[in-house]
Design a protein around this motif. Structure first.
Motif, PDB file in Angstrom:
ATOM      1  N   ASP A   1       0.880  -1.181   0.000  1.00  0.00           N
ATOM      2  CA  ASP A   1       0.000   0.000   0.000  1.00  0.00           C
ATOM      3  C   ASP A   1       0.911   1.222   0.000  1.00  0.00           C
ATOM      4  O   ASP A   1       2.127   1.088   0.114  1.00  0.00           O
ATOM      5  CB  ASP A   1      -0.936  -0.025   1.231  1.00  0.00           C
ATOM      6  CG  ASP A   1      -0.167   0.116   2.522  1.00  0.00           C
ATOM      7  OD1 ASP A   1       0.321   1.235   2.815  1.00  0.00           O
ATOM      8  OD2 ASP A   1      -0.038  -0.889   3.256  1.00  0.00           O
ATOM      9  N   ASP A   2       0.318   2.398  -0.140  1.00  0.00           N
ATOM     10  CA  ASP A   2       1.125   3.617  -0.281  1.00  0.00           C
ATOM     11  C   ASP A   2       1.455   4.287   1.047  1.00  0.00           C
ATOM     12  O   ASP A   2       2.206   5.271   1.076  1.00  0.00           O
ATOM     13  CB  ASP A   2       0.376   4.640  -1.161  1.00  0.00           C
ATOM     14  CG  ASP A   2       0.296   4.183  -2.613  1.00  0.00           C
ATOM     15  OD1 ASP A   2       1.119   3.336  -3.021  1.00  0.00           O
ATOM     16  OD2 ASP A   2      -0.603   4.669  -3.335  1.00  0.00           O
TER      17      ASP A   2
ATOM     18  N   THR B   1       1.709   2.548   4.595  1.00  0.00           N
ATOM     19  CA  THR B   1       2.395   1.878   5.711  1.00  0.00           C
ATOM     20  C   THR B   1       3.899   2.132   5.611  1.00  0.00           C
ATOM     21  O   THR B   1       4.492   1.898   4.558  1.00  0.00           O
ATOM     22  CB  THR B   1       2.122   0.357   5.689  1.00  0.00           C
ATOM     23  OG1 THR B   1       0.712   0.136   5.695  1.00  0.00           O
ATOM     24  CG2 THR B   1       2.750  -0.328   6.905  1.00  0.00           C
ATOM     25  N   PRO B   2       4.543   2.596   6.686  1.00  0.00           N
ATOM     26  CA  PRO B   2       5.985   2.833   6.642  1.00  0.00           C
ATOM     27  C   PRO B   2       6.758   1.530   6.418  1.00  0.00           C
ATOM     28  O   PRO B   2       6.392   0.474   6.957  1.00  0.00           O
ATOM     29  CB  PRO B   2       6.303   3.406   8.033  1.00  0.00           C
ATOM     30  CG  PRO B   2       4.996   3.911   8.560  1.00  0.00           C
ATOM     31  CD  PRO B   2       3.950   3.007   7.974  1.00  0.00           C
ATOM     32  N   MET B   3       7.801   1.627   5.619  1.00  0.00           N
ATOM     33  CA  MET B   3       8.659   0.455   5.361  1.00  0.00           C
ATOM     34  C   MET B   3       9.157  -0.151   6.668  1.00  0.00           C
ATOM     35  O   MET B   3       9.222  -1.380   6.813  1.00  0.00           O
ATOM     36  CB  MET B   3       9.846   0.865   4.488  1.00  0.00           C
ATOM     37  CG  MET B   3       9.444   1.199   3.058  1.00  0.00           C
ATOM     38  SD  MET B   3      10.893   1.548   2.062  1.00  0.00           S
ATOM     39  CE  MET B   3      10.156   1.697   0.440  1.00  0.00           C
TER      40      MET B   3
ATOM     41  N   VAL C   1       6.666  -2.487   8.274  1.00  0.00           N
ATOM     42  CA  VAL C   1       6.554  -3.788   7.584  1.00  0.00           C
ATOM     43  C   VAL C   1       7.729  -4.687   7.985  1.00  0.00           C
ATOM     44  O   VAL C   1       7.557  -5.890   8.242  1.00  0.00           O
ATOM     45  CB  VAL C   1       6.489  -3.597   6.051  1.00  0.00           C
ATOM     46  CG1 VAL C   1       6.402  -4.947   5.351  1.00  0.00           C
ATOM     47  CG2 VAL C   1       5.306  -2.718   5.673  1.00  0.00           C
TER      48      VAL C   1
ATOM     49  N   MET D   1      10.133  -7.094   2.450  1.00  0.00           N
ATOM     50  CA  MET D   1       9.408  -5.813   2.413  1.00  0.00           C
ATOM     51  C   MET D   1       9.618  -5.126   1.062  1.00  0.00           C
ATOM     52  O   MET D   1       8.656  -4.642   0.442  1.00  0.00           O
ATOM     53  CB  MET D   1       9.883  -4.917   3.567  1.00  0.00           C
ATOM     54  CG  MET D   1       9.179  -3.576   3.644  1.00  0.00           C
ATOM     55  SD  MET D   1       9.872  -2.350   2.507  1.00  0.00           S
ATOM     56  CE  MET D   1      11.521  -2.161   3.155  1.00  0.00           C
TER      57      MET D   1
ATOM     58  N   VAL E   1       7.672  -6.830  -1.699  1.00  0.00           N
ATOM     59  CA  VAL E   1       6.246  -6.452  -1.669  1.00  0.00           C
ATOM     60  C   VAL E   1       6.068  -5.027  -2.198  1.00  0.00           C
ATOM     61  O   VAL E   1       5.145  -4.756  -2.986  1.00  0.00           O
ATOM     62  CB  VAL E   1       5.673  -6.579  -0.238  1.00  0.00           C
ATOM     63  CG1 VAL E   1       4.222  -6.121  -0.206  1.00  0.00           C
ATOM     64  CG2 VAL E   1       5.792  -8.008   0.270  1.00  0.00           C
ATOM     65  N   HIS E   2       6.955  -4.143  -1.779  1.00  0.00           N
ATOM     66  CA  HIS E   2       6.890  -2.734  -2.215  1.00  0.00           C
ATOM     67  C   HIS E   2       6.970  -2.632  -3.747  1.00  0.00           C
ATOM     68  O   HIS E   2       6.272  -1.824  -4.359  1.00  0.00           O
ATOM     69  CB  HIS E   2       8.053  -1.980  -1.555  1.00  0.00           C
ATOM     70  CG  HIS E   2       8.176  -0.548  -1.980  1.00  0.00           C
ATOM     71  ND1 HIS E   2       7.247   0.418  -1.635  1.00  0.00           N
ATOM     72  CD2 HIS E   2       9.128   0.097  -2.718  1.00  0.00           C
ATOM     73  CE1 HIS E   2       7.618   1.586  -2.156  1.00  0.00           C
ATOM     74  NE2 HIS E   2       8.756   1.422  -2.814  1.00  0.00           N
TER      75      HIS E   2
HETATM   76  N1  TYC Z   1       4.813   0.984  -0.116  1.00  0.00           N
HETATM   77  C1  TYC Z   1       5.085   1.354   1.258  1.00  0.00           C
HETATM   78  C2  TYC Z   1       5.831   2.688   1.275  1.00  0.00           C
HETATM   79  O1  TYC Z   1       6.340   3.145   0.265  1.00  0.00           O
HETATM   80  C3  TYC Z   1       5.919   0.281   1.975  1.00  0.00           C
HETATM   81  C4  TYC Z   1       5.222  -1.032   2.089  1.00  0.00           C
HETATM   82  C5  TYC Z   1       5.911  -2.205   1.820  1.00  0.00           C
HETATM   83  C6  TYC Z   1       3.897  -1.122   2.517  1.00  0.00           C
HETATM   84  C7  TYC Z   1       5.298  -3.440   1.949  1.00  0.00           C
HETATM   85  C8  TYC Z   1       3.270  -2.342   2.650  1.00  0.00           C
HETATM   86  O2  TYC Z   1       3.368  -4.703   2.529  1.00  0.00           O
HETATM   87  C9  TYC Z   1       3.979  -3.475   2.362  1.00  0.00           C
HETATM   88  N2  TYC Z   1       5.891   3.303   2.450  1.00  0.00           N
END
Ligand code: TYC
Length: 153
Positions: free
Chosen positions: A82-83, A85-87, A90, A109, A112-113
């Motif tokens: 998602d845009d 949630t902080p890295m 995660v 992480m 997924v990013h």
């Molecule tokens: N995309 C998020 C960001 O740029 C980081 C993120 C990574 C969020 C993995 C969810 O499962 C996730 N802050």
């Protein structure tokens, strides 16, 4: 709990124990039993040659037993990107609930990013379900929209 019992019936030797299935001789050979544990082998009362011959002119069904050892289905636990949630959050989730070290957690992480979805681990149904609930509760408690799901392998 019943004690395992061996009874002599019209069908000759029948083994009866908890957690055991009884199969007609011949059926066993059709199963992929070679790798797993199996029940008593070799000639016993009535023999195992399938003839059912006992010298008394009677015929019957000879049976063998084997333990039930079905493997459980496995489930992948997935994290979704998602845009918001902080890295770092995660990475913390991956360490806290999936036993990953810092390096592996960062790798997953970032995967997924970049790709949108990634596997955190593979578990039996109940364990996977528990992990999903724990991650969703932890994310919600910290006001992050992080999503965690599971799917059958
Ligand atoms: N995309 C998020 C960001 O740029 C980081 C993120 C990574 C969020 C993995 C969810 O499962 C996730 N802050």
């Amino acid at each position: 709990m019943r004690e395992p019992t061996t009874m002599t019936t019209a069908h000759q030797t029948v083994f009866d124990a908890d957690n055991m299935t009884t199969l007609p001789v011949g059926t066993l050979d059709l199963l992929t039993a070679a790798s797993g544990p199996s029940g008593p082998k070799g000639p016993g009362k009535g023999g195992d040659d399938g003839s059912g011959g006992d010298g008394g002119g009677k015929t019957g069904l000879v049976t063998k037993t084997r333990p039930k050892t079905k493997k459980p289905s496995l489930y992948k636990v997935l994290l979704l990107n998602d845009d918001y949630t902080p890295m770092e959050f995660v990475v913390l989730v991956l360490q806290k609930y999936f036993g990953k070290n810092r390096e592996e957690a960062e790798r997953i992480m970032l995967h997924v990013h970049q790709k949108g979805v990634g596997v955190c681990g593979v578990y039996t149904f109940e364990i996977a379900e528990t992990k999903v609930t724990q991650v969703m509760d932890f994310s919600r408690s910290n006001n992050h929209p992080l999503q965690c799901t599971m799917e059958k392998e």
